[in-house]
Design a protein around this motif. Structure first.
Motif, mmCIF file in Angstrom:
data_model
loop_
_atom_site.group_PDB
_atom_site.id
_atom_site.type_symbol
_atom_site.label_atom_id
_atom_site.label_comp_id
_atom_site.label_asym_id
_atom_site.label_seq_id
_atom_site.Cartn_x
_atom_site.Cartn_y
_atom_site.Cartn_z
ATOM 1 N N GLU A 67 0.830 -1.195 0.000
ATOM 2 C CA GLU A 67 0.000 0.000 0.000
ATOM 3 C C GLU A 67 0.868 1.249 0.000
ATOM 4 N N LYS A 68 0.290 2.339 -0.538
ATOM 5 C CA LYS A 68 0.943 3.639 -0.553
ATOM 6 C C LYS A 68 -0.096 4.693 -0.215
ATOM 7 N N PHE A 69 0.380 5.818 0.295
ATOM 8 C CA PHE A 69 -0.507 6.959 0.519
ATOM 9 C C PHE A 69 0.141 8.193 -0.090
ATOM 10 N N ARG A 70 -0.668 8.999 -0.788
ATOM 11 C CA ARG A 70 -0.149 10.201 -1.426
ATOM 12 C C ARG A 70 -1.234 11.270 -1.503
ATOM 13 N N ILE A 71 -0.788 12.496 -1.645
ATOM 14 C CA ILE A 71 -1.662 13.600 -2.023
ATOM 15 C C ILE A 71 -1.394 13.872 -3.496
ATOM 16 N N ARG A 72 -2.443 13.879 -4.304
ATOM 17 C CA ARG A 72 -2.278 14.019 -5.753
ATOM 18 C C ARG A 72 -3.010 15.256 -6.253
ATOM 19 N N SER A 73 -2.324 15.991 -7.108
ATOM 20 C CA SER A 73 -2.913 17.185 -7.729
ATOM 21 C C SER A 73 -2.779 17.091 -9.238
ATOM 22 N N LYS A 78 -3.748 25.770 -6.503
ATOM 23 C CA LYS A 78 -3.907 26.983 -5.711
ATOM 24 C C LYS A 78 -4.632 26.606 -4.428
ATOM 25 N N ALA A 79 -4.830 27.553 -3.535
ATOM 26 C CA ALA A 79 -5.404 27.247 -2.220
ATOM 27 C C ALA A 79 -6.743 26.533 -2.325
ATOM 28 N N GLU A 80 -7.592 26.942 -3.270
ATOM 29 C CA GLU A 80 -8.926 26.359 -3.381
ATOM 30 C C GLU A 80 -9.040 25.310 -4.479
ATOM 31 N N SER A 81 -7.922 24.919 -5.063
ATOM 32 C CA SER A 81 -7.946 23.836 -6.055
ATOM 33 C C SER A 81 -8.217 22.505 -5.374
ATOM 34 N N ASP A 82 -8.905 21.613 -6.057
ATOM 35 C CA ASP A 82 -9.127 20.272 -5.525
ATOM 36 C C ASP A 82 -7.873 19.422 -5.678
ATOM 37 N N VAL A 83 -7.534 18.701 -4.594
ATOM 38 C CA VAL A 83 -6.496 17.682 -4.628
ATOM 39 C C VAL A 83 -7.099 16.417 -4.026
ATOM 40 N N PHE A 84 -6.397 15.310 -4.165
ATOM 41 C CA PHE A 84 -6.918 14.032 -3.691
ATOM 42 C C PHE A 84 -6.014 13.442 -2.624
ATOM 43 N N LEU A 85 -6.626 12.993 -1.527
ATOM 44 C CA LEU A 85 -5.950 12.121 -0.572
ATOM 45 C C LEU A 85 -6.210 10.705 -1.046
ATOM 46 N N GLU A 86 -5.167 9.965 -1.357
ATOM 47 C CA GLU A 86 -5.351 8.711 -2.089
ATOM 48 C C GLU A 86 -4.560 7.565 -1.465
ATOM 49 N N ILE A 87 -5.248 6.471 -1.203
ATOM 50 C CA ILE A 87 -4.607 5.212 -0.828
ATOM 51 C C ILE A 87 -4.567 4.325 -2.062
ATOM 52 N N TYR A 96 -5.979 -1.342 -6.414
ATOM 53 C CA TYR A 96 -7.199 -0.745 -5.857
ATOM 54 C C TYR A 96 -6.855 0.669 -5.397
ATOM 55 N N LYS A 97 -7.673 1.640 -5.795
ATOM 56 C CA LYS A 97 -7.464 3.014 -5.355
ATOM 57 C C LYS A 97 -8.728 3.533 -4.693
ATOM 58 N N ARG A 98 -8.525 4.218 -3.582
ATOM 59 C CA ARG A 98 -9.625 4.882 -2.886
ATOM 60 C C ARG A 98 -9.131 6.277 -2.518
ATOM 61 N N ARG A 99 -9.954 7.285 -2.826
ATOM 62 C CA ARG A 99 -9.495 8.630 -2.553
ATOM 63 C C ARG A 99 -10.650 9.572 -2.288
ATOM 64 N N VAL A 100 -10.311 10.669 -1.627
ATOM 65 C CA VAL A 100 -11.290 11.715 -1.354
ATOM 66 C C VAL A 100 -10.718 13.041 -1.827
ATOM 67 N N ASP A 124 -17.262 9.140 1.340
ATOM 68 C CA ASP A 124 -16.005 9.866 1.491
ATOM 69 C C ASP A 124 -15.486 9.783 2.916
ATOM 70 N N GLN A 125 -16.397 9.876 3.886
ATOM 71 C CA GLN A 125 -15.997 9.799 5.282
ATOM 72 C C GLN A 125 -15.418 8.424 5.609
ATOM 73 N N GLN A 126 -15.957 7.376 5.023
ATOM 74 C CA GLN A 126 -15.418 6.038 5.239
ATOM 75 C C GLN A 126 -13.993 5.921 4.705
ATOM 76 N N ILE A 127 -13.767 6.483 3.517
ATOM 77 C CA ILE A 127 -12.422 6.457 2.948
ATOM 78 C C ILE A 127 -11.476 7.289 3.808
ATOM 79 N N LYS A 128 -11.960 8.453 4.275
ATOM 80 C CA LYS A 128 -11.135 9.303 5.133
ATOM 81 C C LYS A 128 -10.750 8.573 6.413
ATOM 82 N N GLN A 129 -11.664 7.833 6.998
ATOM 83 C CA GLN A 129 -11.344 7.081 8.210
ATOM 84 C C GLN A 129 -10.275 6.029 7.962
ATOM 85 N N GLU A 130 -10.312 5.425 6.772
ATOM 86 C CA GLU A 130 -9.273 4.471 6.399
ATOM 87 C C GLU A 130 -7.918 5.170 6.290
ATOM 88 N N ILE A 131 -7.924 6.361 5.705
ATOM 89 C CA ILE A 131 -6.691 7.139 5.599
ATOM 90 C C ILE A 131 -6.219 7.585 6.980
#
Length: 250
Positions: A67-73, A78-87, A96-100, A124-131
């Motif tokens: 497994e790996k964890f990363r923040i992906r853009s 920018k400050a309000e741009s969407d990024v992903f927290l991804e396992i 398998y990828k899960r991200r919010v 999303d909250q379930q994925i966040k709890q996993e992260i």
């Protein structure tokens, strides 16, 4: 336009291409595939690991589960741009990828205080709890930024079959917690283009025939693993001879 999914599974295979092979392949794929609406775009990922790189050290041993964890853009955020927290997990060859999705400013706050807020959507909250659990269990911290420029294609008859081409794969070890950008040094200068083929089932016959005609064969290549083995493994860095031998393996 192929939408970005927050949860999916598939098999991924990598191929190293020269510029000439890339041009020939693109010409042949034009009949069967089309480029997504993003065109040439930059992907930036900050990989997290333990202080002594436990996750990637385990990964390079080619275990059944990793497994790996990363923040992906997608692009420089920018400050309000969407990024992903991804396992990203790999089990017996299936990815398998899960991200919010969070804003970049929220993602930076999250890393400092992961339990400070909850997400509105239950899934999303379930994925966040996993992260949350992975970050707490492994005490993960940002270790390296990896960026590259990508073109992505999807099959006209099956959007789940995708081929991506990554150019100028680069990394940076410093300045990971402030403003995120894509500046860095080349990871594998000997590779012009890294192709990734993403499919859950078998390749379409036409694609297999094209690979055979152009004599393209899969190889093992992980961007994070390559960066770790070449540049981050400072306790026993590769000699110039070992690095040359290693380049033939990939």
């Amino acid at each position: 336009m192929v939408k970005l999914k927050n949860s999916f599974q598939r098999k991924e295979k990598k191929y190293a291409l020269t510029k000439q092979q890339y041009q020939k392949l693109r010409e042949q794929l034009d009949t069967f595939m089309q480029e997504d609406a993003y065109g040439l775009h930059t992907i930036i990922s900050v990989y997290f690991d333990t202080e002594d790189y436990e996750l990637i050290r385990h990964s390079v041993t080619k275990p059944v589960y990793k497994e790996k964890f990363r923040i992906r853009s997608y692009g420089v955020p920018k400050a309000e741009s969407d990024v992903f927290l991804e396992i990203k997990k790999k089990v017996s060859g299936v990815v398998y990828k899960r991200r919010v999705a969070l804003t970049y400013s929220a993602a930076k706050r999250y890393i400092q205080h992961p339990h400070a807020f909850e997400l509105a959507e239950r899934k999303d909250q379930q994925i966040k709890q996993e992260i949350d659990w992975l970050l707490a269990r492994k005490r993960l911290e940002p270790k390296v930024m990896i960026a590259y420029d990508r073109r992505a294609l999807f099959a006209c008859e099956n959007e789940e079959f995708r081929v991506t081409f990554d150019f100028d794969i680069r990394y940076r070890k410093e300045n990971l917690s402030h403003k995120l950008d894509d500046k860095g040094e080349r990871v594998a200068p000997e590779i012009d283009v890294l192709m990734e083929v993403k499919a859950l089932g078998a390749y379409p016959l036409w694609f297999s025939e094209i690979l055979t005609e152009l004599e393209l064969y899969p190889m093992s290549f992980s961007k994070y693993a390559q960066t770790y083995q070449r540049y981050l493994y400072t306790s026993n860095p590769l000699s110039s001879k070992q690095r040359e031998e290693f380049s033939h393996v990939i």
